[in-house]
Scaffold this active site. Sequence first.
Site, PDB file in Angstrom:
ATOM      1  N   LYS A  21       0.853  -1.195   0.000  1.00 45.84           N
ATOM      2  CA  LYS A  21       0.000   0.000   0.000  1.00 45.84           C
ATOM      3  C   LYS A  21       0.886   1.241   0.000  1.00 45.84           C
ATOM      4  CE  LYS A  21      -3.978   1.949   2.556  1.00 45.84           C
ATOM      5  NZ  LYS A  21      -4.858   1.774   3.736  1.00 45.84           N
ATOM      6  N   SER A  54      -9.864   1.785   2.631  1.00 46.04           N
ATOM      7  CA  SER A  54      -9.012   2.583   1.794  1.00 46.04           C
ATOM      8  C   SER A  54      -7.961   1.780   1.026  1.00 46.04           C
ATOM      9  CB  SER A  54      -8.295   3.644   2.638  1.00 46.04           C
ATOM     10  OG  SER A  54      -7.392   3.043   3.547  1.00 46.04           O
ATOM     11  N   SER A  71      -9.935  -0.559   6.865  1.00 46.31           N
ATOM     12  CA  SER A  71      -9.347  -0.423   5.524  1.00 46.31           C
ATOM     13  C   SER A  71      -8.645  -1.645   4.974  1.00 46.31           C
ATOM     14  CB  SER A  71      -8.366   0.741   5.500  1.00 46.31           C
ATOM     15  OG  SER A  71      -9.082   1.929   5.320  1.00 46.31           O
TER      16      SER A  71
HETATM   17  N1  GLN Z   1     -13.214   3.935   6.031  1.00 49.82           N
HETATM   18  C1  GLN Z   1     -12.618   4.408   7.229  1.00 49.82           C
HETATM   19  C2  GLN Z   1     -12.261   5.858   7.090  1.00 49.82           C
HETATM   20  O1  GLN Z   1     -12.571   6.419   6.118  1.00 49.82           O
HETATM   21  C3  GLN Z   1     -11.429   3.559   7.594  1.00 49.82           C
HETATM   22  C4  GLN Z   1     -10.179   3.966   6.920  1.00 49.82           C
HETATM   23  C5  GLN Z   1      -9.002   3.135   7.331  1.00 49.82           C
HETATM   24  O2  GLN Z   1      -9.129   2.110   7.997  1.00 49.82           O
HETATM   25  N2  GLN Z   1      -7.830   3.638   6.988  1.00 49.82           N
HETATM   26  O3  GLN Z   1     -11.687   6.465   7.942  1.00 49.82           O
END
Ligand code: GLN
Length: 494
Positions: free
Chosen positions: A90, A165, A189
């Site tokens: 990532k 994400s 994410s």
């Molecule tokens: N969808 C969540 C957010 O927007 C989690 C994001 C993540 O785990 N980095 O914050």
Amino acid sequence: MSSTGSPLPTLVAANPKPLAGICADVRAGRVTARSRVDAFLARIAAHDGEIHAFNEVHADAARAMADAVDASVKAGRDPGPLAGAVIAIKDNIVMREGKTTCSSKMLANYRSPFDATVIERLRAAGAIFIGKTNLDEFAMGSSTENSAFGATRNPWDTARVPGGSSGGSAAAVAAGFCDASLGSDTGGSIRQPAALCGCVGFKPTYGRVSRYGLVAFGSSLDQIGPFAHSVADAALVYDAIVGRDELDSTSADAECAPLAAKVAEPLAKLRIGVPREYRTNANAPGVAAVLDRAIAAAKALGAEIVDVDLPLTDIGISTYYVIAPAEASSNLARYDGIRYGHRAKLAPGEDLEDLYSKSRAEGFGPEVRRRIMLGTYVLSSGYYDAYYKRALQARRLIKQEFDRAFETCDVVLGPTSPVAAFTFGGKKDPLSMYLCDVYTVNTNIAGIPGISFNGGFAEEDGKRLPVGLQLQAPAFAEETLLRAAAMLEKACVG
Ligand code: GLN
């Protein structure tokens, strides 16, 4: 991922043989790491134009790493447990190869002078890095639509999002661009994109895996973990990255015996808690059906299904969307156009204050700006007690609620996401996007481990879409979590 009879879409890779076996073949010289890298690069060249899993493919560096692995096999040395395993990273985890952009204009040209601890450990285990994967800018989002470099598409249906994400890391595994990948999980994410792409995504206990070299979002919630084709493959990658690191003061000094060889051992007398709050009509019918089938399959395996109550599931989203932005607003203060990142050009007469505000306004996208404003607001004097302090109190209650639930069960089972992959632009207002995280944020709030595996498929608009199921376990109970997940993965999709 399993085809369960139906043909797979062309962009989805069939499940390969177990990664441990592939690495054993590389170590024994039965297959070269180089031939594996070349095959992945060819598949990426053929299909990543459609998927856009990668921000950057490191073809030359990957070939050089593969040649080094093959040379050490030839010389009679052992390149390590992940010899020849091809891994995508990532793009918010730093490494010496290429750039680390966080899919943000702010860091579009950032090159790290050092490796994250997870990268160092994977290198030492013989892994090969094939490139950096796309994400929602600074890991903020649930669809990868917030990337400054364009969205990633879901290999099961390119009209749909891969989740987020870590959407690029999930899509890269699902599309067969690599053996496994790394993501980061602050509120879901890793698990949610794994669910939407039909692969495995595993978030370890907070502190299990070093965060050194992970670009910080919510430091008390962030955790790195693997995506893979199976629970066993995820365990193999996890074994290589887990463990105490002096460079991360929050990293845990807990026992971490290798788990990969153990995951196939079924657990006798497994007690699976199914919270009432995870079975509401917020779940799409196809998701509810997959959960029901998994519960029946678990019973058939001899597991005991226990009713548990997690009434605070409901306040998870509001708690998370106070704590995570609060921490983000402070973590992202470092991007001021001076020390790191995008620097705006000033007009005559503009001063330092203008440099800060112009650089930040130009460098950050709308969702990141929203989070910074939310976070600054909840931390500001006058609102701190009403929001941030209350969220911390809620956090303690959520932790206690899990502790109570785990008195009567070993793991908690539910959907990873209330819906399967949705179409681009399908969640326009921020709140409906945030609600996708209802089953994943409390895992991070409580600091416990969670894993998503493919539980089956749902039919939507004539498309067959994967549905992820999530298991959660008490802090540091990774062995139970992974063994239970391997049992259910097999029972659900074979
Ligand atoms: N969808 C969540 C957010 O927007 C989690 C994001 C993540 O785990 N980095 O914050």
